[in-house]
Motif scaffolding. Structure first.
Motif, PDB file in Angstrom:
ATOM      1  N   TYR A  38       0.869  -1.256   0.021  1.00  0.00           N
ATOM      2  CA  TYR A  38      -0.041   0.010   0.051  1.00  0.00           C
ATOM      3  C   TYR A  38       0.749   1.108  -0.033  1.00  0.00           C
ATOM      4  O   TYR A  38       1.793   1.417   1.080  1.00  0.00           O
ATOM      5  N   VAL A  39       0.998   1.851  -1.128  1.00  0.00           N
ATOM      6  CA  VAL A  39       1.875   3.162  -1.233  1.00  0.00           C
ATOM      7  C   VAL A  39       1.481   4.501  -0.507  1.00  0.00           C
ATOM      8  O   VAL A  39       1.992   5.187  -0.270  1.00  0.00           O
ATOM      9  N   TYR A  40       0.111   4.377  -0.397  1.00  0.00           N
ATOM     10  CA  TYR A  40      -0.607   5.653   0.142  1.00  0.00           C
ATOM     11  C   TYR A  40      -0.343   7.023  -0.599  1.00  0.00           C
ATOM     12  O   TYR A  40      -1.175   7.551  -1.321  1.00  0.00           O
ATOM     13  N   GLY A  41       1.014   7.639  -0.224  1.00  0.00           N
ATOM     14  CA  GLY A  41       1.333   8.562  -0.883  1.00  0.00           C
ATOM     15  C   GLY A  41       0.188   9.727  -0.929  1.00  0.00           C
ATOM     16  O   GLY A  41       0.387  10.316   0.178  1.00  0.00           O
ATOM     17  N   VAL A  42      -0.382  10.171  -1.876  1.00  0.00           N
ATOM     18  CA  VAL A  42      -1.547  11.317  -1.377  1.00  0.00           C
ATOM     19  C   VAL A  42      -2.233  10.865  -0.567  1.00  0.00           C
ATOM     20  O   VAL A  42      -2.955  11.780   0.280  1.00  0.00           O
ATOM     21  N   LEU A  43      -2.703   9.755  -0.197  1.00  0.00           N
ATOM     22  CA  LEU A  43      -3.533   9.493   1.089  1.00  0.00           C
ATOM     23  C   LEU A  43      -2.816   9.769   2.327  1.00  0.00           C
ATOM     24  O   LEU A  43      -3.492   9.766   3.524  1.00  0.00           O
ATOM     25  N   ASP A  44      -1.378   9.601   2.282  1.00  0.00           N
ATOM     26  CA  ASP A  44      -0.755   9.806   3.617  1.00  0.00           C
ATOM     27  C   ASP A  44      -0.959  11.233   3.888  1.00  0.00           C
ATOM     28  O   ASP A  44      -1.104  11.590   5.030  1.00  0.00           O
ATOM     29  N   GLU A  45      -1.142  12.150   3.034  1.00  0.00           N
ATOM     30  CA  GLU A  45      -1.300  13.537   3.350  1.00  0.00           C
ATOM     31  C   GLU A  45      -2.496  13.571   4.020  1.00  0.00           C
ATOM     32  O   GLU A  45      -2.576  14.486   5.352  1.00  0.00           O
TER      33      GLU A  45
ATOM     34  N   ARG B  70      -4.452  17.032  -5.325  1.00  0.00           N
ATOM     35  CA  ARG B  70      -3.092  16.885  -4.550  1.00  0.00           C
ATOM     36  C   ARG B  70      -2.174  15.822  -5.219  1.00  0.00           C
ATOM     37  O   ARG B  70      -0.927  15.754  -4.922  1.00  0.00           O
ATOM     38  N   TYR B  71      -3.019  15.126  -6.254  1.00  0.00           N
ATOM     39  CA  TYR B  71      -2.302  13.753  -6.646  1.00  0.00           C
ATOM     40  C   TYR B  71      -0.978  14.127  -7.408  1.00  0.00           C
ATOM     41  O   TYR B  71      -0.178  13.489  -7.382  1.00  0.00           O
ATOM     42  N   SER B  72      -1.083  15.298  -8.230  1.00  0.00           N
ATOM     43  CA  SER B  72       0.133  15.566  -9.121  1.00  0.00           C
ATOM     44  C   SER B  72       1.322  15.842  -8.174  1.00  0.00           C
ATOM     45  O   SER B  72       2.481  15.605  -8.608  1.00  0.00           O
ATOM     46  N   LEU B  73       1.108  16.106  -7.244  1.00  0.00           N
ATOM     47  CA  LEU B  73       2.355  16.434  -6.226  1.00  0.00           C
ATOM     48  C   LEU B  73       3.178  15.120  -5.725  1.00  0.00           C
ATOM     49  O   LEU B  73       3.965  15.124  -5.124  1.00  0.00           O
ATOM     50  N   HIS B  74       2.188  13.936  -5.888  1.00  0.00           N
ATOM     51  CA  HIS B  74       2.705  12.515  -5.216  1.00  0.00           C
ATOM     52  C   HIS B  74       2.801  11.648  -6.452  1.00  0.00           C
ATOM     53  O   HIS B  74       3.599  10.343  -6.015  1.00  0.00           O
ATOM     54  N   ARG B  75       2.240  11.830  -7.611  1.00  0.00           N
ATOM     55  CA  ARG B  75       2.347  10.757  -8.496  1.00  0.00           C
ATOM     56  C   ARG B  75       3.605  10.232  -8.835  1.00  0.00           C
ATOM     57  O   ARG B  75       3.672   9.056  -8.577  1.00  0.00           O
ATOM     58  N   ILE B  76       4.603  10.986  -9.229  1.00  0.00           N
ATOM     59  CA  ILE B  76       6.071  10.203  -9.283  1.00  0.00           C
ATOM     60  C   ILE B  76       6.524   9.480  -8.234  1.00  0.00           C
ATOM     61  O   ILE B  76       6.831   8.677  -8.517  1.00  0.00           O
TER      62      ILE B  76
END
Length: 438
Positions: free
Chosen positions: A258-265, A338-344
């Protein structure tokens, strides 16, 4: 350099049964296959659920087999009574949105599952969610109390013995050949299996290291009882800082990336894994993601006479509150903005984790399986993981699973009969076909 005569013998892994598919396309039926069997529920007809699963290209289901209840607790499981946690509590939370009560004979339910799988060409990964949430759906606390009564150090051994009894029972009824492999428990360092050890939420590496002796005892006990059956444990995410602490006695490397990424925010900004008393209501209100009429977070709990259910489930209580009262469309917008800030970074983390997991499995000489994973734990009615971004992330993750040589993978943890993503038949067929292609 001469070998140390006093060194412990090198562990020789038990192979996956030859009858199992060369690659496992896994559908996560978890504990829902028995919790959600009431009137109108997705598993009311197990044969229909199995047929729909095979139609979407899956060849394996991964389940909580309720081993402790059936073969370890000493409780009478001939009349298991389950229901929602209570009222509207957790009714907008994934995996918890039970609508109808159900009553069944536990052992017969298990045989019915295997019969449905046999009919539709599905194999089974046995596991347990009992030290995380299974018993919270019971109408009485007996199951939870029996689990809690086992000393934490002894819980993996108790599970090993229960699972062995369950396997013997399944074999006696002619279904043993459908078992792909067995897990002592789901996400071993994120629940009551790790009671008394460092908190996994803040000390992930320490938690994995500290838990290893308990797990090794359980794995060794399972091997004593079932020497020809592969067994393992699994971990949420990929514990890259503590791979050394994964027990040497596992036969399959299983991880849930589970990478979360944007969900971590959102998890961090709104302290969803914290306490209700510290819930940052002002920040949540400022984000504009709650539905009108949302109560105070501290009041969103179960009645005192069923308060034991709050202990029996490990899901963060602020997270349950937010998911129950979130405006799903507003939450999705919050993530998309916010996804574009986390996608890469999300894609980079996914590849690194899968590469680390594959290298670990290769070093151990064991197969690699991803039994859950991808973005994370989204609200039931949010469609971020089902929408265009999430669906493409599923495709990426399946391609990457194939690239690293995994034995098994999933389309997404949310791709199962009890989730809205189940209706996206084409995505599941495409991903499963991709993974199975040469």
């Amino acid at each position: 350099m001469l070998d140390d005569e006093n060194a412990p013998p090198v562990y020789r892994p038990v192979p996956i049964p030859a009858a199992a598919p060369a690659r496992l396309t896994i559908c996560l039926w978890d504990f829902s296959w028995y919790v959600r069997t009431g009137a109108g529920e997705p598993f009311e007809d197990l044969d229909r659920a199995a047929a729909d699963t095979a139609e979407r290209g899956y060849n394996t289901v991964r389940i909580c087999a309720m081993p402790f209840l059936l073969f370890g607790s000493g409780l009478d499981a001939s009349t298991v009574k389950l229901d929602r946690l209570g009222g509207e509590y957790a009714q907008r939370v994934r995996w918890y949105d039970v609508k109808s009560p159900t009553t069944f004979d536990g052992r017969q339910q298990l045989l019915d599952l295997f019969a449905a799988c046999r009919a539709h060409g599905l194999f089974v990964i046995l596991s347990s969610w009992e030290y995380q949430q299974s018993s919270s759906f019971s109408t009485t606390p007996d199951w939870w109390q029996a689990l809690e009564a086992v000393a934490p150090d002894d819980r993996p051994v108790a599970l090993a013995e229960a699972l062995s009894g369950l396997i013997d029972f399944v074999e006696e009824h002619g279904f043993g050949d459908l078992i792909a492999f067995t897990e002592l428990h789901n996400e071993v360092h994120t629940g009551h299996l790790a009671d008394g050890l460092p908190d996994w939420r803040t000390h992930d590496a320490e938690a994995v290291v500290a838990l290893r002796p308990r797990l090794s005892r359980g794995l060794r006990r399972f091997h004593e009882l079932q020497p020809s059956r592969p067994v393992t444990v699994n971990y949420s995410r990929v514990p890259v800082a503590a791979m050394r602490a994964i027990p040497s006695e596992i036969d399959v490397a299983v991880f849930h990336p589970y990478v979360y990424g944007v969900l971590d925010e959102t998890t961090e900004a709104f302290d969803l894994r914290g306490s209700l008393t510290d819930f940052p209501r002002a920040a949540v209100d400022a984000a504009g993601i709650l539905r009108a009429g949302a109560p105070d977070a501290v009041s969103w709990v179960l009645p005192e006479d069923t308060g034991w259910k709050m202990d029996a489930t490990i899901v963060g209580k602020p997270e349950i509150f937010l998911h129950d009262w979130v405006d799903a469309a507003a939450f999705d917008r919050f993530l998309y903005e916010r996804y574009s800030l986390h996608r890469i970074e999300m894609e980079r983390v996914l590849r690194i984790w899968l590469d680390v997991a594959a290298d670990f499995a290769a070093a151990r000489g064991i197969p690699l399986v991803f039994g859950e994973g991808w973005i994370g734990y989204t609200p039931l009615f949010g469609n971020f993981e089902e929408g265009p971004v999430g669906a493409e992330f599923c495709r990426l993750a399946v391609r990457e699973s194939k690239r690293v040589g995994a034995l098994g993978t999933i389309v997404c943890s949310n791709a199962a009969p009890h989730h809205p993503m189940w209706s996206d038949v084409d995505l599941q067929r495409d991903c499963n076909a991709l993974f199975l292609s040469t």
